[in-house]
Design an enzyme around this catalytic site. Structure first.
Site, PDB file in Angstrom:
ATOM      1  N   TYR A  55      83.170  28.214 -87.584  1.00 27.34           N
ATOM      2  CA  TYR A  55      83.679  28.173 -86.205  1.00 27.34           C
ATOM      3  C   TYR A  55      83.667  29.577 -85.618  1.00 27.34           C
ATOM      4  CZ  TYR A  55      85.115  24.086 -83.749  1.00 27.34           C
ATOM      5  OH  TYR A  55      85.080  22.967 -82.988  1.00 27.34           O
ATOM      6  N   GLU A  57      84.324  30.437 -81.816  1.00 29.08           N
ATOM      7  CA  GLU A  57      84.556  30.453 -80.368  1.00 29.08           C
ATOM      8  C   GLU A  57      84.590  31.893 -79.865  1.00 29.08           C
ATOM      9  OE1 GLU A  57      87.995  28.175 -79.322  1.00 29.08           O
ATOM     10  OE2 GLU A  57      87.017  26.281 -79.770  1.00 29.08           O
ATOM     11  N   ASP A 201      64.785  25.976 -63.796  1.00 23.66           N
ATOM     12  CA  ASP A 201      64.995  25.234 -65.042  1.00 23.66           C
ATOM     13  C   ASP A 201      63.627  25.072 -65.700  1.00 23.66           C
ATOM     14  OD1 ASP A 201      65.305  23.373 -67.035  1.00 23.66           O
ATOM     15  OD2 ASP A 201      66.548  21.996 -65.857  1.00 23.66           O
ATOM     16  N   THR A 227      65.808  24.360 -72.244  1.00 25.32           N
ATOM     17  CA  THR A 227      66.040  23.834 -73.582  1.00 25.32           C
ATOM     18  C   THR A 227      65.257  24.732 -74.527  1.00 25.32           C
ATOM     19  OG1 THR A 227      64.133  22.393 -73.416  1.00 25.32           O
ATOM     20  CG2 THR A 227      66.256  21.445 -72.794  1.00 25.32           C
ATOM     21  N   LYS A 230      61.509  22.020 -76.576  1.00 23.58           N
ATOM     22  CA  LYS A 230      60.301  21.395 -76.008  1.00 23.58           C
ATOM     23  C   LYS A 230      59.095  22.295 -76.320  1.00 23.58           C
ATOM     24  CE  LYS A 230      63.236  18.857 -72.857  1.00 23.58           C
ATOM     25  NZ  LYS A 230      63.668  18.580 -71.465  1.00 23.58           N
ATOM     26  N   ARG A 236      66.916  21.594 -81.288  1.00 23.45           N
ATOM     27  CA  ARG A 236      67.502  21.095 -80.035  1.00 23.45           C
ATOM     28  C   ARG A 236      68.620  22.034 -79.613  1.00 23.45           C
ATOM     29  NH1 ARG A 236      65.128  16.318 -79.817  1.00 23.45           N
ATOM     30  NH2 ARG A 236      65.906  16.067 -77.723  1.00 23.45           N
TER      31      ARG A 236
HETATM   32  C1  LIG Z   1      64.868  18.153 -70.919  1.00 20.99           C
HETATM   33  C2  LIG Z   1      65.367  18.729 -69.661  1.00 20.99           C
HETATM   34  C3  LIG Z   1      66.722  19.015 -69.478  1.00 20.99           C
HETATM   35  C4  LIG Z   1      67.824  18.530 -70.390  1.00 20.99           C
HETATM   36  O1  LIG Z   1      67.761  18.815 -71.671  1.00 20.99           O
HETATM   37  P1  LIG Z   1      68.620  17.992 -72.762  1.00 20.99           P
HETATM   38  O2  LIG Z   1      68.523  18.915 -73.924  1.00 20.99           O
HETATM   39  O3  LIG Z   1      67.915  16.693 -72.943  1.00 20.99           O
HETATM   40  O4  LIG Z   1      70.004  17.847 -72.258  1.00 20.99           O
HETATM   41  C5  LIG Z   1      67.103  19.680 -68.332  1.00 20.99           C
HETATM   42  N1  LIG Z   1      66.202  20.023 -67.404  1.00 20.99           N
HETATM   43  C6  LIG Z   1      64.906  19.718 -67.521  1.00 20.99           C
HETATM   44  C7  LIG Z   1      63.952  20.121 -66.448  1.00 20.99           C
HETATM   45  C8  LIG Z   1      64.442  19.056 -68.652  1.00 20.99           C
HETATM   46  O5  LIG Z   1      63.158  18.751 -68.755  1.00 20.99           O
END
Ligand SMILES: *Cc1c(COP(=O)(O)O)cnc(C)c1O
Length: 418
Positions: A55, A57, A201, A227, A230, A236
């Protein structure tokens, strides 16, 4: 040996067996969901480590728990590597995933009810950019922009007009089903014209940005969210970047605003992924992802498929199946039976319902991680044409599944034992 020392296969054979099954499935199929990838064995090891026990925080040097001698160094390494990779001023590696990272941006800069703008879900945007079923659409006043009815590309004049009208606090750019390049500088101008913060994003394209295969929003956007799992090929997780002057507000929004303790095993996995992305071969990977998507798009067009925006600039392709006389869901299910795994998806101005839309979304990040190239993209387009033309032909799907598995054996996936 005490029970706690037993390997998984003996301690919990049911779960061990399911993991083996998933591994075999990931090994013998073509994984085309554009948000998926294969992590390396090194990322898997870090993610499955004892760091999950701790932990912590707070942030390095300012924790609410003792015993952070090692964890602080892990988080520092993850941060340093990401800052170097993207040329950023500040990073927070603690968001549990992409959606919580985005929520932290709202918490840092908005009050409930404030006006915000993002690309609408049906046009390829993400739920967390203000779509109505998401908390971000319920707690904030969202004015979605869309794509042009003519070419299905983002219409910047329309974005500028809506921004003038609604004066958003946050202007989001980025999406999940948009196959074209984002013009971050143009969004910057629009954000400045109305005093909005620009948030890029890059969840889908982070690996392409890191590898130089998509223009970078760093130095342009106020905040960049992503993220890590991807195209970036990490575990993740989520990350938040900003200019130095916004660091405090964002950090406070993540902890204690939204979250408790960070997932330290994930942080270690992110550090490993960043280390891998800093190697020269990652540039070649990012380039190959885009080259493969182009080659696949060309091959699909050659076989009579209709593509939203006519093609792709990045890692993903959105197919409009209308002219093939089949709905997205049926096609996705038939292709899955043939070992070709994508996802059904709405297309812009889709006349069909979101749970049974007209489109199919595919992408090349995972198959490129296996080392596949343009020749394999051509074979893939051929299989897709056959299966979509005869989705109920069980003999055909079985034959294709066999050929797909054979191809997969020649291109072993990273991180898999089988
Ligand atoms: C995948 C994605 C997210 C969210 O990601 P999670 O890990 O699934 O919560 C946010 N914004 C965009 C553009 C995404 O493609």
């Amino acid at each position: 040996m005490s029970n706690t020392e037993l390997p998984l296969a003996q301690r919990d054979p049911e779960i061990a067996h399911l993991i083996r099954e998933e591994e075999a499935l990931e090994g013998r199929t073509l994984r085309l969901i554009p948000s998926e990838n294969y992590v390396s064995r090194a990322v898997l090891e870090a993610t499955g480590s004892v760091l999950t026990n701790k932990y912590s925080e707070g942030y390095p040097g300012k924790r609410y728990y003792e015993g952070q001698q090692v964890i602080d160094r892990v988080e520092q390494l993850a941060r340093e590597r990401l800052l170097r990779l993207f040329g950023a001023e500040h990073v927070n590696v603690q968001p549990y995933s992409g959606s919580p990272a985005n929520l932290a941006v709202y918490l840092a800069f908005c009050q409930p009810g404030d006006s915000i703008m993002g690309l609408g879900l049906p046009a390829g945007g993400h739920l967390t950019h203000g779509w109505n079923v998401s908390i971000t659409g319920k707690y904030f006043t969202s004015h979605a922009y869309g794509v042009s009815p003519n070419d299905h590309r983002i219409d910047l004049a329309e974005v500028a007009r809506l921004a003038k009208e609604h004066r958003p606090k946050l202007l989001w750019c980025g999406g999940t089903a948009y196959a074209r390049t984002w013009d971050f500088a143009a969004f910057r101008e629009i954000a400045d014209s109305v005093g909005a913060k620009l948030v890029a994003d890059i969840a889908h394209i982070a690996g392409l940005v890191a590898g130089g295969a998509h223009p970078s929003p760093f130095g342009i956007a106020d905040v960049i969210t992503s993220t890590t799992h991807k195209t970036l090929r990490g575990p993740r997780g989520g990350v938040l970047f900003s200019k130095a002057e916004l660091a405090k507000e964002l950090d406070r929004a993540v902890f204690p605003g939204l979250q408790g303790g960070p997932h330290n095993h994930t942080t270690a996995g992110i550090a490993v992924a960043a280390h891998e992305a800093l190697q020269p071969e990652f540039k070649a990977y990012a380039r190959a992802v885009v080259d493969n998507a182009r080659a696949l798009a060309e091959a699909l067009l050659g076989r009579g498929f209709s593509l939203v925006t006519g093609g792709t600039d990045n890692h993903l392709i959105l197919i409009d199946l209308t002219n093939k006389g089949i709905a997205g869901k049926l096609a996705a299910q038939a292709l899955d039976r043939a070992g070709i795994c994508g996802n059904y998806n709405s297309i812009p101005f889709d006349p069909r319902k979101p749970f049974d839309p007209s489109g199919l979304r595919i992408g090349t990040p995972a198959i490129t991680s296996r080392g596949m190239g343009p020749d394999e993209m051509k074979r893939l387009a051929g299989w897709m044409e056959q299966v979509v033309a005869a989705p109920d032909d069980a003999g055909l799907t079985q034959r294709v599944a066999g050929e797909v598995a054979e191809l997969c054996r020649s291109f072993p996936a990273p991180g898999l034992l089988t």
